[in-house]
Design an enzyme around this catalytic site. Structure first.
Site, mmCIF file in Angstrom:
data_model
loop_
_atom_site.group_PDB
_atom_site.id
_atom_site.type_symbol
_atom_site.label_atom_id
_atom_site.label_comp_id
_atom_site.label_asym_id
_atom_site.label_seq_id
_atom_site.Cartn_x
_atom_site.Cartn_y
_atom_site.Cartn_z
ATOM 1 C CE LYS A 41 -0.249 -1.055 4.845
ATOM 2 N NZ LYS A 41 -0.892 -1.877 5.845
ATOM 3 C CE1 TYR A 255 11.897 31.526 6.937
ATOM 4 C CE2 TYR A 255 11.896 29.158 6.497
ATOM 5 C CZ TYR A 255 11.781 30.466 6.052
ATOM 6 O OH TYR A 255 11.547 30.715 4.728
ATOM 7 C CG MET A 303 8.611 23.687 1.487
ATOM 8 S SD MET A 303 7.637 24.756 0.417
ATOM 9 C CE MET A 303 6.527 25.507 1.582
HETATM 10 C C1 LIG Z 1 0.005 -2.838 6.273
HETATM 11 C C2 LIG Z 1 -0.537 -4.133 6.671
HETATM 12 C C3 LIG Z 1 0.296 -5.252 6.731
HETATM 13 C C4 LIG Z 1 1.795 -5.175 6.590
HETATM 14 O O1 LIG Z 1 2.299 -4.692 7.842
HETATM 15 P P1 LIG Z 1 3.846 -4.505 8.140
HETATM 16 O O2 LIG Z 1 3.881 -4.171 9.595
HETATM 17 O O3 LIG Z 1 4.286 -3.357 7.304
HETATM 18 O O4 LIG Z 1 4.528 -5.754 7.788
HETATM 19 C C5 LIG Z 1 -0.303 -6.474 7.005
HETATM 20 N N1 LIG Z 1 -1.634 -6.584 7.211
HETATM 21 C C6 LIG Z 1 -2.453 -5.510 7.185
HETATM 22 C C7 LIG Z 1 -3.905 -5.696 7.440
HETATM 23 C C8 LIG Z 1 -1.936 -4.256 6.928
HETATM 24 O O5 LIG Z 1 -2.744 -3.191 6.939
#
Ligand SMILES: *Cc1c(COP(=O)(O)O)cnc(C)c1O
Length: 361
Positions: A41, A255, A303
């Site tokens: 993701k 800053y 930034m």
């Molecule tokens: C993101 C996610 C994973 C992977 O998790 P990691 O800690 O990055 O290995 C596995 N299962 C679900 C449901 C997730 O949302």
């Protein structure tokens, strides 16, 4: 090697795809009786799904998880028709057709999502998510008896650990006990329980399919505790030096003029700021690296720029050379910013040039 020509003034993210595959294989060895799927993701945790996903596919991964349907569509386009792609966030009423069009499998998180897929899913496979204690997505464990899975082609039962990164936390064993009950309810259906850290809790946690995310990218605080071999860092951020200067005692930096030199100092101005994903929450221990020596950060993150102290270096760098961040240091770096490695990686902005290295690049 890469075809991308580096732009000298931009920060670069070097992604070592060979190291990525070493980590994938490392998880295969940790869970020899489970299939290893990859959770990619958020653009493969910021590293770039277009390169990361095909490299993993070529290494034998054929099951992937994403959060959103649109991420699944993109991944389907990248990988072609064969791999299985699960969408963790499931589906809203009008989204079944998009899932079907791209051969994506929803993870059904509610009774309502089950109904939608029953009516609109054309008998295509789906996963069912039971919440065993994280109280995020999934049907509550308490409702197990009320689940009606008739007319659904369930191919995976999953749950997610809340405290996998803390092996001694009592919730781990409690979730495991609940999940064991859950799968008895769905005999013959594959089970998936663990993320990266969960996979290292022991073989009783591993079940049929692991969902590996952060561990692919070579970070897992847990490994030290468990005494397992060090994983290979995958991402290094290289921030170019765009100006060098000498500060005199009493001069201030950035800053708010929050840093004041108490002596003469050599400093470098780097093209790396919060718009590139450098947290504004850097602390006294946040540092970059030049040829193995550390360089502390001075003043506030702006930034597009940050200033670093070169006083400790034997050999002074030149304009155009780079100060390195993350790499072996990702976890301490994240800690020093009060952040998680996950946040650090997924915050690296699109402006940062991704450069891929290794055989698989
Ligand atoms: C993101 C996610 C994973 C992977 O998790 P990691 O800690 O990055 O290995 C596995 N299962 C679900 C449901 C997730 O949302």
């Amino acid at each position: 090697m890469t075809m991308v020509r580096p732009i000298p003034s931009l920060p670069q993210l070097h992604v070592d795809l060979d190291a990525l595959l070493e980590n994938f294989r490392w998880f295969e060895r940790q869970a020899p009786n489970s299939a290893i799927s990859c959770a990619l993701k958020a653009n493969a945790y910021g590293l770039g799904i277009k390169k990361v996903a095909p490299a993993l596919q070529a290494a034998g991964c054929d099951i992937f998880f994403v959060a959103h349907i649109c991420e699944g569509e993109e991944l389907r386009e990248i990988l072609g028709k064969n791999p299985i792609i699960y969408v963790l966030h499931g589906l809203l009423t009008h989204e079944a057709e998009t899932l079907l069009n791209h051969d994506l499998r929803p993870v059904l998180n509610t009774h309502q999502q089950m109904d939608v897929w029953r009516k609109q899913g054309k008998g295509q496979p789906a996963a069912l998510h039971i919440d065993t204690g994280i109280n995020r997505l999934g049907i509550a464990f308490d409702e197990l008896e009320t689940i009606n899975s008739s007319d659904l082609n369930l191919c995976l039962i999953m749950s997610h650990l809340a405290c996998a990164a803390e092996p001694a936390h009592p919730l781990n064993a409690q979730q495991l006990q609940r999940f064991t009950k859950v799968i008895q309810h769905f005999p013959g259906i594959a089970a998936s329980f663990c993320n990266s850290a969960g996979t290292l809790l022991g073989s009783e946690y591993q079940f049929d399919l692991a969902r590996i995310g952060i561990g692919l990218f070579g970070t897992l605080a847990l490994e030290a505790e468990l005494g397992t071999p060090t994983m290979t860092p995958v991402a290094r951020l290289l921030a170019p030096i765009v100006q060098l200067k000498t500060l005199h005692k009493g001069q201030q930096v950035g800053y708010g003029a929050t840093f004041e030199a108490d002596r003469t100092m050599q400093v470098a101005v780097l093209a790396y700021g919060y718009a590139d994903g450098l947290p504004r929450t850097i602390g006294p221990d946040t540092k970059g690296w030049f040829k193995g020596a550390s360089v502390p950060l001075l003043g506030r993150v702006s930034m597009d720029l940050i200033v670093v102290d070169l006083s400790q270096l034997d050999q002074q760098p030149q304009v155009g050379e780079h100060i390195e961040f993350m790499g072996h240091d990702l976890e301490p770096f994240a800690d020093s910013c009060g952040a998680e490695p996950y946040e650090i990686l997924t915050s690296i902005s699109p402006r940062v040039q991704r450069i891929y290295q290794g055989e698989a690049a």
